[in-house]
Design a protein around this motif. Structure first.
Motif, PDB file in Angstrom:
ATOM      1  N   THR A  84      30.244 -10.596  -4.345  1.00  0.00           N
ATOM      2  CA  THR A  84      29.698 -11.936  -4.566  1.00  0.00           C
ATOM      3  C   THR A  84      28.173 -11.930  -4.502  1.00  0.00           C
ATOM      4  O   THR A  84      27.500 -12.581  -5.311  1.00  0.00           O
ATOM      5  N   THR A  85      27.640 -11.194  -3.542  1.00  0.00           N
ATOM      6  CA  THR A  85      26.187 -11.106  -3.402  1.00  0.00           C
ATOM      7  C   THR A  85      25.547 -10.550  -4.661  1.00  0.00           C
ATOM      8  O   THR A  85      24.511 -11.048  -5.133  1.00  0.00           O
ATOM      9  N   TRP A 100      26.758 -10.476  -7.871  1.00  0.00           N
ATOM     10  CA  TRP A 100      26.876 -11.306  -9.069  1.00  0.00           C
ATOM     11  C   TRP A 100      26.182 -12.658  -8.939  1.00  0.00           C
ATOM     12  O   TRP A 100      25.698 -13.207  -9.926  1.00  0.00           O
ATOM     13  N   LYS A 101      26.116 -13.186  -7.730  1.00  0.00           N
ATOM     14  CA  LYS A 101      25.517 -14.512  -7.545  1.00  0.00           C
ATOM     15  C   LYS A 101      24.013 -14.462  -7.276  1.00  0.00           C
ATOM     16  O   LYS A 101      23.298 -15.425  -7.561  1.00  0.00           O
TER      17      LYS A 101
END
Length: 282
Positions: free
Chosen positions: A188-189, A191-192
């Motif tokens: 998540t880190t 891609w976000k």
């Protein structure tokens, strides 16, 4: 004296002259390409003045004939497919590999060894790999567009990995630590937070990869030989025979092939300089 020191302007004449010479070397071939593309074969003479002179009448007949000879639309479709898919896969995969290695190579020697191993691929000439690749892709049944794309993704990984890992130096690791505190996973880190921040480098990698793939002849030639499929550079080889070269049609075809990649470069140019400068910081 008004108290203000006057600064005398100084010109770096050697650099200025060098830039002018560089500009001439770019403009002159482009001028010849445009002029010859619009000329008829009868206007081509052996004299320098005959070659450099403007066409008597500006006609698009050479472009129409070049499109017919090269089966332009099918060749363009193949080139766009190969280039587009290669660029997308390269940006996604190479950025992930660059992130994984770039964040760990400083504190883990194994990541550093992997980084050096992949980057060393830039020093392997294509001539050494050519015959093994032809045999391997034929045995695997991928002597087609898919095989060409796969080869390109591997070929351009060393350079793109070096650019991405270098660009990560400019992204504070505190952003990732804050995301982990908030409960975000590594996936998540990335891609976000990380992936959007690397937008300038994505544009740089996309343009460099697209230019290389779009203009490449050897890889499609040796892998797709006999498949009946052509890219634009392959189709343009039909203008060259053992008896000579039809320069009027060839140059018209070159201009047609230049337009798509030129448009792509203009779209991405705002991000390129920032990506190159930041990616050079190690």
């Amino acid at each position: 004296m008004n108290g203000k020191a006057k600064v005398k302007e100084r010109y770096n004449w050697p650099i200025t002259i060098l830039l002018i010479c560089g500009l001439i070397t770019i403009i002159f071939p482009l001028y010849m390409t445009i002029v010859i593309a619009f000329k008829q074969p009868s206007e081509m003479t052996n004299s320098i003045a005959g070659i450099l002179s403007l066409p008597k009448s500006w006609s698009f007949s050479n472009f129409a004939e070049a499109m017919r000879v090269t089966d332009f639309w099918n060749s363009l479709r193949n080139s766009l497919l190969i280039t587009g898919v290669t660029v997308v896969i390269s940006v996604v995969i190479h950025s992930m590999v660059g992130y994984a290695i770039g964040r760990n190579k400083a504190k883990n020697k194994w990541y550093n060894l992997v980084y050096l191993y992949i980057v060393s691929g830039m020093f392997v000439p294509f001539a050494i790999l050519m015959m093994p690749l032809v045999k391997q892709t034929a045995e695997w049944g991928i002597a087609n567009i898919f095989g060409v794309i796969l080869c390109y993704v591997v070929f351009y990984m060393p350079m793109n990995l070096m650019l991405y890992s270098g660009y990560l130096v400019n992204i504070p690791i505190a952003l990732e630590e804050a995301a982990r505190v908030d409960g975000a996973s590594t996936w998540t880190t990335y891609w976000k937070i990380i992936f959007p921040i690397m937008k300038p480098m994505h544009a740089t990698v996309a343009v460099i990869t697209a230019l290389s793939v779009w203009n490449d002849v050897m890889t499609p030639l040796v892998i797709m030989s006999g498949s009946g499929l052509n890219t634009l550079p392959l189709a343009q080889m039909s203008f060259q025979t053992q008896f000579g070269t039809n320069y009027n049609l060839a140059f018209a075809s070159y201009l047609l092939a230049l337009l798509p990649i030129l448009i792509f470069y203009i779209i991405c140019q705002k991000q390129i300089l920032n990506g190159v400068v930041n990616g050079a910081v190690k």
